[in-house]
Design a protein around this motif. Sequence first.
Motif, PDB file in Angstrom:
ATOM      1  N   ASN A  23     -68.954  83.447  38.162  1.00  0.00           N
ATOM      2  CA  ASN A  23     -67.863  84.431  38.138  1.00  0.00           C
ATOM      3  C   ASN A  23     -66.957  84.323  39.353  1.00  0.00           C
ATOM      4  N   ARG A  24     -67.548  84.084  40.527  1.00  0.00           N
ATOM      5  CA  ARG A  24     -66.763  84.023  41.761  1.00  0.00           C
ATOM      6  C   ARG A  24     -66.153  82.645  42.003  1.00  0.00           C
ATOM      7  N   SER A  25     -66.796  81.616  41.428  1.00  0.00           N
ATOM      8  CA  SER A  25     -66.386  80.221  41.671  1.00  0.00           C
ATOM      9  C   SER A  25     -66.481  79.837  43.144  1.00  0.00           C
ATOM     10  N   ASN A  26     -67.387  80.485  43.871  1.00  0.00           N
ATOM     11  CA  ASN A  26     -67.648  80.107  45.263  1.00  0.00           C
ATOM     12  C   ASN A  26     -69.064  80.532  45.651  1.00  0.00           C
ATOM     13  N   LEU A  27     -69.468  80.131  46.856  1.00  0.00           N
ATOM     14  CA  LEU A  27     -70.832  80.403  47.331  1.00  0.00           C
ATOM     15  C   LEU A  27     -70.860  81.390  48.488  1.00  0.00           C
ATOM     16  N   ASP A  28     -69.745  82.051  48.763  1.00  0.00           N
ATOM     17  CA  ASP A  28     -69.613  82.891  49.953  1.00  0.00           C
ATOM     18  C   ASP A  28     -70.715  83.936  50.091  1.00  0.00           C
ATOM     19  N   PHE A  29     -71.148  84.512  48.977  1.00  0.00           N
ATOM     20  CA  PHE A  29     -72.066  85.648  49.032  1.00  0.00           C
ATOM     21  C   PHE A  29     -73.519  85.228  49.211  1.00  0.00           C
TER      22      PHE A  29
ATOM     23  N   ILE B 237     -90.604  87.796  34.673  1.00  0.00           N
ATOM     24  CA  ILE B 237     -89.247  88.142  34.251  1.00  0.00           C
ATOM     25  C   ILE B 237     -88.378  88.606  35.417  1.00  0.00           C
ATOM     26  N   THR B 238     -88.998  89.207  36.454  1.00  0.00           N
ATOM     27  CA  THR B 238     -88.205  89.649  37.615  1.00  0.00           C
ATOM     28  C   THR B 238     -87.528  88.467  38.303  1.00  0.00           C
ATOM     29  N   ALA B 239     -88.216  87.318  38.355  1.00  0.00           N
ATOM     30  CA  ALA B 239     -87.629  86.127  38.957  1.00  0.00           C
ATOM     31  C   ALA B 239     -86.514  85.570  38.061  1.00  0.00           C
ATOM     32  N   VAL B 240     -86.705  85.679  36.745  1.00  0.00           N
ATOM     33  CA  VAL B 240     -85.674  85.231  35.806  1.00  0.00           C
ATOM     34  C   VAL B 240     -84.411  86.084  35.975  1.00  0.00           C
ATOM     35  N   ILE B 241     -84.597  87.389  36.142  1.00  0.00           N
ATOM     36  CA  ILE B 241     -83.466  88.307  36.353  1.00  0.00           C
ATOM     37  C   ILE B 241     -82.702  87.922  37.615  1.00  0.00           C
TER      38      ILE B 241
ATOM     39  N   PHE C 214     -82.612  84.910  39.096  1.00  0.00           N
ATOM     40  CA  PHE C 214     -81.958  83.636  38.836  1.00  0.00           C
ATOM     41  C   PHE C 214     -80.716  83.825  37.972  1.00  0.00           C
ATOM     42  N   ASN C 215     -80.847  84.640  36.930  1.00  0.00           N
ATOM     43  CA  ASN C 215     -79.730  84.923  36.027  1.00  0.00           C
ATOM     44  C   ASN C 215     -78.573  85.571  36.785  1.00  0.00           C
ATOM     45  N   GLY C 216     -78.909  86.540  37.642  1.00  0.00           N
ATOM     46  CA  GLY C 216     -77.871  87.242  38.399  1.00  0.00           C
ATOM     47  C   GLY C 216     -77.156  86.350  39.399  1.00  0.00           C
TER      48      GLY C 216
ATOM     49  N   PHE D 204     -77.523  75.498  33.978  1.00  0.00           N
ATOM     50  CA  PHE D 204     -78.530  76.477  34.391  1.00  0.00           C
ATOM     51  C   PHE D 204     -78.705  77.495  33.254  1.00  0.00           C
ATOM     52  N   ASN D 205     -79.874  77.493  32.653  1.00  0.00           N
ATOM     53  CA  ASN D 205     -80.178  78.384  31.535  1.00  0.00           C
ATOM     54  C   ASN D 205     -81.419  79.216  31.860  1.00  0.00           C
ATOM     55  N   ASN D 206     -81.611  80.277  31.083  1.00  0.00           N
ATOM     56  CA  ASN D 206     -82.821  81.083  31.255  1.00  0.00           C
ATOM     57  C   ASN D 206     -83.086  81.890  29.991  1.00  0.00           C
ATOM     58  N   SER D 207     -84.254  82.497  29.932  1.00  0.00           N
ATOM     59  CA  SER D 207     -84.683  83.194  28.717  1.00  0.00           C
ATOM     60  C   SER D 207     -83.929  84.495  28.468  1.00  0.00           C
ATOM     61  N   MET D 208     -83.113  84.941  29.410  1.00  0.00           N
ATOM     62  CA  MET D 208     -82.351  86.181  29.236  1.00  0.00           C
ATOM     63  C   MET D 208     -80.965  85.955  28.668  1.00  0.00           C
ATOM     64  N   SER D 209     -80.504  84.699  28.698  1.00  0.00           N
ATOM     65  CA  SER D 209     -79.120  84.421  28.291  1.00  0.00           C
ATOM     66  C   SER D 209     -79.091  83.331  27.229  1.00  0.00           C
ATOM     67  N   LYS D 210     -78.235  83.510  26.231  1.00  0.00           N
ATOM     68  CA  LYS D 210     -78.099  82.515  25.155  1.00  0.00           C
ATOM     69  C   LYS D 210     -77.151  81.384  25.535  1.00  0.00           C
ATOM     70  N   VAL D 211     -76.387  81.577  26.622  1.00  0.00           N
ATOM     71  CA  VAL D 211     -75.465  80.532  27.082  1.00  0.00           C
ATOM     72  C   VAL D 211     -75.787  80.182  28.529  1.00  0.00           C
ATOM     73  N   SER D 212     -75.322  79.050  28.974  1.00  0.00           N
ATOM     74  CA  SER D 212     -75.551  78.620  30.355  1.00  0.00           C
ATOM     75  C   SER D 212     -74.873  79.592  31.316  1.00  0.00           C
ATOM     76  N   THR D 213     -75.605  80.045  32.310  1.00  0.00           N
ATOM     77  CA  THR D 213     -75.029  80.965  33.292  1.00  0.00           C
ATOM     78  C   THR D 213     -74.220  80.227  34.358  1.00  0.00           C
ATOM     79  N   LEU D 214     -74.467  78.922  34.491  1.00  0.00           N
ATOM     80  CA  LEU D 214     -73.729  78.116  35.462  1.00  0.00           C
ATOM     81  C   LEU D 214     -73.792  76.653  35.033  1.00  0.00           C
ATOM     82  N   VAL D 215     -72.695  75.946  35.212  1.00  0.00           N
ATOM     83  CA  VAL D 215     -72.650  74.505  34.939  1.00  0.00           C
ATOM     84  C   VAL D 215     -72.077  73.806  36.164  1.00  0.00           C
TER      85      VAL D 215
END
Length: 255
Positions: free
Chosen positions: A84-90, A69-73, A75-77, A115-126
């Motif tokens: 949220n940022r709409s860029n890859l700067d960070f 689950i730590t790896a899922v967290i 990936f989710n983050g 991009f989906n994962n077991s922590m989120s009901k919606v795609s975290t990134l498309v």
Amino acid sequence: MEEQGYIEIRVTNRDNSLTPKDVDINEVKDFISDVETFLYPNRNEKKNRPHISYDIEEGSAKHKFFLPITAVILFNGLTSEIKNRSNLDFLDYKRQSIIDKFQKRAYKEGYRIEFNNSMSKVSTLVIDESTDFQMIAPLYFESEFYLYGEIYQEGGKNPNIHISTNKHGNITVSATKEQIASGDKKTYKAYGIKVRGKKNLSDKSLSDLVLLDFIQYKPIFNKSLLDKVIDKASENLDKIKDVDVWLNNIKAEGI
């Protein structure tokens, strides 16, 4: 045992006709390698990573990875922050390059990659043909380097050594008192040093160097010894399937 979860990368094409049977094994290999690198970008992290299992499922093509689950967290983050940022700067350069590969895949094949994962009901990134995530070229990279030259000064209140090299000129390297004081006096002697620091990608200059080790430097060419080393190494060199990847993983320069 640590709680388990999953990461899912769902791929659809323009006419929604994609199935797992349409996915070539090379593409499967790329997805597996890219997810591993995105989660564990450097060699030590990969070496110590937890067990990860893989499956490909129906629903267009769902690439599913089962892991702690730590790896899922993580990936989710990371994927949520990209959205949220709409860029890859960070992101570090390797993670940026993975997202860039997904973006290029979406353009070339007409894919929609969720991009989906077991922590989120919606795609975290498309990522699809309409998104435009641009890589930010790094100003420098961090690595280990080997420098050779004459040490012309050592010590100081903030301990360091100064070495004169043919390739980089005069270089200052941070060190400890113990490193400088150990062994014979090294001033005005030819030495090799192993350092860690940054190399500028535009002008190739080195900075923020920290001493790792001294190397006895004897600049005497011995052809017979070189031939023996080449013969000994040839057997293993022939086993290297991807030379570029192998060289990138060495992460050292000057030797």
